[in-house]
Structure formats: C-alpha cells, structure tokens
Design a protein around this motif. Structure first.
Motif, mmCIF file in Angstrom:
data_model
loop_
_atom_site.group_PDB
_atom_site.id
_atom_site.type_symbol
_atom_site.label_atom_id
_atom_site.label_comp_id
_atom_site.label_asym_id
_atom_site.label_seq_id
_atom_site.Cartn_x
_atom_site.Cartn_y
_atom_site.Cartn_z
ATOM 1 N N GLU A 68 0.249 -3.142 1.418
ATOM 2 C CA GLU A 68 -1.193 -2.965 1.588
ATOM 3 C C GLU A 68 -1.922 -2.852 0.249
ATOM 4 O O GLU A 68 -2.992 -3.421 0.055
ATOM 5 C CB GLU A 68 -1.488 -1.685 2.390
ATOM 6 C CG GLU A 68 -1.012 -1.716 3.833
ATOM 7 C CD GLU A 68 -1.023 -0.328 4.497
ATOM 8 O OE1 GLU A 68 -0.525 -0.220 5.616
ATOM 9 O OE2 GLU A 68 -1.522 0.661 3.870
ATOM 10 N N GLU A 69 -1.311 -2.089 -0.671
ATOM 11 C CA GLU A 69 -2.023 -1.766 -1.921
ATOM 12 C C GLU A 69 -1.785 -2.783 -3.032
ATOM 13 O O GLU A 69 -2.613 -2.920 -3.934
ATOM 14 C CB GLU A 69 -1.601 -0.366 -2.400
ATOM 15 C CG GLU A 69 -1.977 0.711 -1.395
ATOM 16 C CD GLU A 69 -1.727 2.133 -1.871
ATOM 17 O OE1 GLU A 69 -2.038 3.060 -1.126
ATOM 18 O OE2 GLU A 69 -1.210 2.310 -2.994
ATOM 19 N N GLY A 109 1.402 3.752 -3.323
ATOM 20 C CA GLY A 109 2.184 4.370 -2.247
ATOM 21 C C GLY A 109 1.247 5.110 -1.325
ATOM 22 O O GLY A 109 0.035 4.926 -1.413
ATOM 23 N N ASP A 121 -5.975 -3.709 0.481
ATOM 24 C CA ASP A 121 -6.643 -2.475 0.043
ATOM 25 C C ASP A 121 -7.483 -2.650 -1.214
ATOM 26 O O ASP A 121 -8.173 -1.720 -1.638
ATOM 27 C CB ASP A 121 -5.615 -1.368 -0.213
ATOM 28 C CG ASP A 121 -5.093 -0.769 1.078
ATOM 29 O OD1 ASP A 121 -5.690 -1.038 2.135
ATOM 30 O OD2 ASP A 121 -4.098 -0.020 1.020
ATOM 31 N N GLU A 144 3.181 0.630 2.486
ATOM 32 C CA GLU A 144 2.043 1.013 1.640
ATOM 33 C C GLU A 144 1.893 0.067 0.441
ATOM 34 O O GLU A 144 0.774 -0.288 0.058
ATOM 35 C CB GLU A 144 2.214 2.457 1.141
ATOM 36 C CG GLU A 144 1.843 3.523 2.159
ATOM 37 C CD GLU A 144 0.337 3.584 2.442
ATOM 38 O OE1 GLU A 144 -0.461 3.187 1.580
ATOM 39 O OE2 GLU A 144 -0.033 4.013 3.551
ATOM 40 N N GLU A 198 -9.245 1.211 -0.890
ATOM 41 C CA GLU A 198 -8.437 2.357 -1.321
ATOM 42 C C GLU A 198 -8.073 2.252 -2.789
ATOM 43 O O GLU A 198 -7.881 3.261 -3.471
ATOM 44 C CB GLU A 198 -7.136 2.399 -0.507
ATOM 45 C CG GLU A 198 -7.132 3.402 0.608
ATOM 46 C CD GLU A 198 -5.784 3.439 1.297
ATOM 47 O OE1 GLU A 198 -4.783 3.641 0.588
ATOM 48 O OE2 GLU A 198 -5.738 3.253 2.524
HETATM 49 MG MG MG Z 1 -2.364 3.354 1.062
#
Ligand code: MG
Ligand code: APR
Ligand code: MG
Length: 205
Positions: free
Chosen positions: A84-85, A64, A143, A81, A147
């Motif tokens: 992306e993750e 998240g 990501d 999110e 991340e």
């Molecule tokens: Mg993120």
C-alpha cells in the motif's frame, strides 16, 4: 541504548489483547559519491541508503503499519502495508525481525485502550531495488499523497558544519522510530558509535 518495554517475539505474539504494528528499514550499500567528487572528511564510503518516509501527520517514520493478527501473520501484514505504502510486493521474513517492544503510552486517557506493540524489521537490498521502490512509491503506491507524503533517504554522513545525520535526527519522529533508527545504525555498524554520539549531541542543541 537499551529500550524499555522490549519483549521477545513469542511474548509479543502471546498478547492477543494488544494491537500490533510492523515497520521495516530498507537499506542498501552504494558507491555513489556525495557531490560527485572525492569524499569530503567524515563521509564514510560506501554510503548506505536507509529509507524512511514523511507521514501524513508530518512526522518521519518507517514504512509499515497496523497488522491484524486474527487475519494475517506479522510478516504478511507488513507485506500488505508495504504494498500500500511503497507500491512494491515484498517478502519480509521472520529472520528479518529485529525486535518487538511496547510503544510508550501516548496519554493518560489512552491507558484504557489496548496497548500497542511495535515490531521492527530490517531488510538489505540491492541499490537498484531501492531505486525501484523510490519510483514505485510515487507512481503505483495507493497511499502516496495520502498516508505517505514521500520517501526520504537518511543522510549518514556529517558535514564540517554539523549538517547531515545530526540535522536529520533533529526532526520529529513518530512513536519509537527515532530510537529504532539509532539502534539499527549501531547494530548494523552503519555509523561508528563515536560518530553517532556526536551527531546525537548536535541534534539536541
Ligand atoms: Mg499504512
Ligand atoms: N514508524 C511508523 N510508525 C510507528 C513506528 C515507526 N517506526 N513505530 C511505532 N509506530 C506507531 C505509530 O505511533 C503509529 O500510529 O505505529 C502506529 C501504526 O503505524 P502506522 O504506520 O501509522 O499505521 P498504518 O496502518 O500504516 O496507518 C495508520 O491510522 O491514524 C490512522 O488514518 C491513519 O490511515 C492511518 C492509519
Ligand atoms: Mg504506515
């Protein structure tokens, strides 16, 4: 286990000067046996598979991130999110929302910056869907390797030597993620209160 700084969803949304972040715990039932054999003592079946992630900062957290309420709803931002993750499009709904709370102020210097409200969600899935997420997280997620360093399953069992959940809890967690995990394991009856208390005590040794 009551968190300080809890606020209702409505109160949280009313704070337009606050920053908001949404995170989710994905989980599923599974009949998989540890070590492929008869469950050893203390291992609860069916096993549950909650998922967390190793973050870029070396801390464990839930997938998240920050949501911009001037552009998107809490749930739409969380979905963005997660894409992306995790590399998977999710529909997280308002009914998946568990709670909202003020993140603890990280340092005195940050007392002038806007306060962060973290919103927490849980979503139960099928085991196959969780496996698909684990695959997508290392193949299609943008990501991955940046991340997010990888998805991890949370061991809910306890071994005789005190391994399992206790060892997992002794790692470092971002923000209130550790509290969110403990609170959710209790609330969803994923771990018996007595067992959780024991694991928690061992994790602090
Ligand atoms: Mg993120
Ligand atoms: N899991 C993860 N983060 C949490 C949690 C939780 N359970 N609870 C609270 N937080 C807090 C963290 O302190 C974190 O800094 O929410 C904040 C935002 O969540 P992130 O997932 O880190 O946000 P995201 O939008 O995914 O990315 C953050 O900010 O630090 C930069 O460069 C970094 O690209 C990264 C971005
Ligand atoms: Mg994030």
């Amino acid at each position: 286990y009551m968190a300080s700084g809890q606020l209702s969803r409505a109160e949280a949304l009313a704070c337009s000067g606050c920053r908001h972040a949404c995170h989710v715990m994905l989980y599923c039932d599974t009949n998989t046996l540890l070590f492929g054999s008869i469950p050893i003592r203390h291992i609860v079946l069916p096993l549950l598979l909650p998922q967390m992630q190793m973050r870029f900062d070396g801390l464990l957290g839930f997938p998240g991130g920050f949501v911009n309420l001037s552009e998107e709803s809490l749930e739409a931002g969380l979905g963005r999110e997660l894409l992306e993750e995790l590399g998977v499009a999710f529909q997280i709904l308002e009914e998946d929302h568990v709670d909202s709370c003020f993140a603890p102020a990280s340092s005195p210097a940050s007392s002038t910056s806007p306060r962060l409200i973290t919103h927490f969600y849980t979503k139960k899935m099928e085991e196959g869907q969780i496996r698909a997420v684990e695959t997508a997280a290392v193949t299609t997620a943008t990501d991955h390797g940046q991340e997010v360093l990888g998805m991890v399953r949370v061991p809910l069992h306890s071994t005789k030597g005190g391994g399992g959940l206790a060892s997992f809890l002794s790692h470092s967690f971002v923000g209130n993620a550790r509290f969110q995990l403990l609170h959710t394991l209790l609330r969803l009856h994923l771990v018996a209160p007595e067992e959780l208390r024991e694991a928690l005590a061992r994790s602090l040794k």
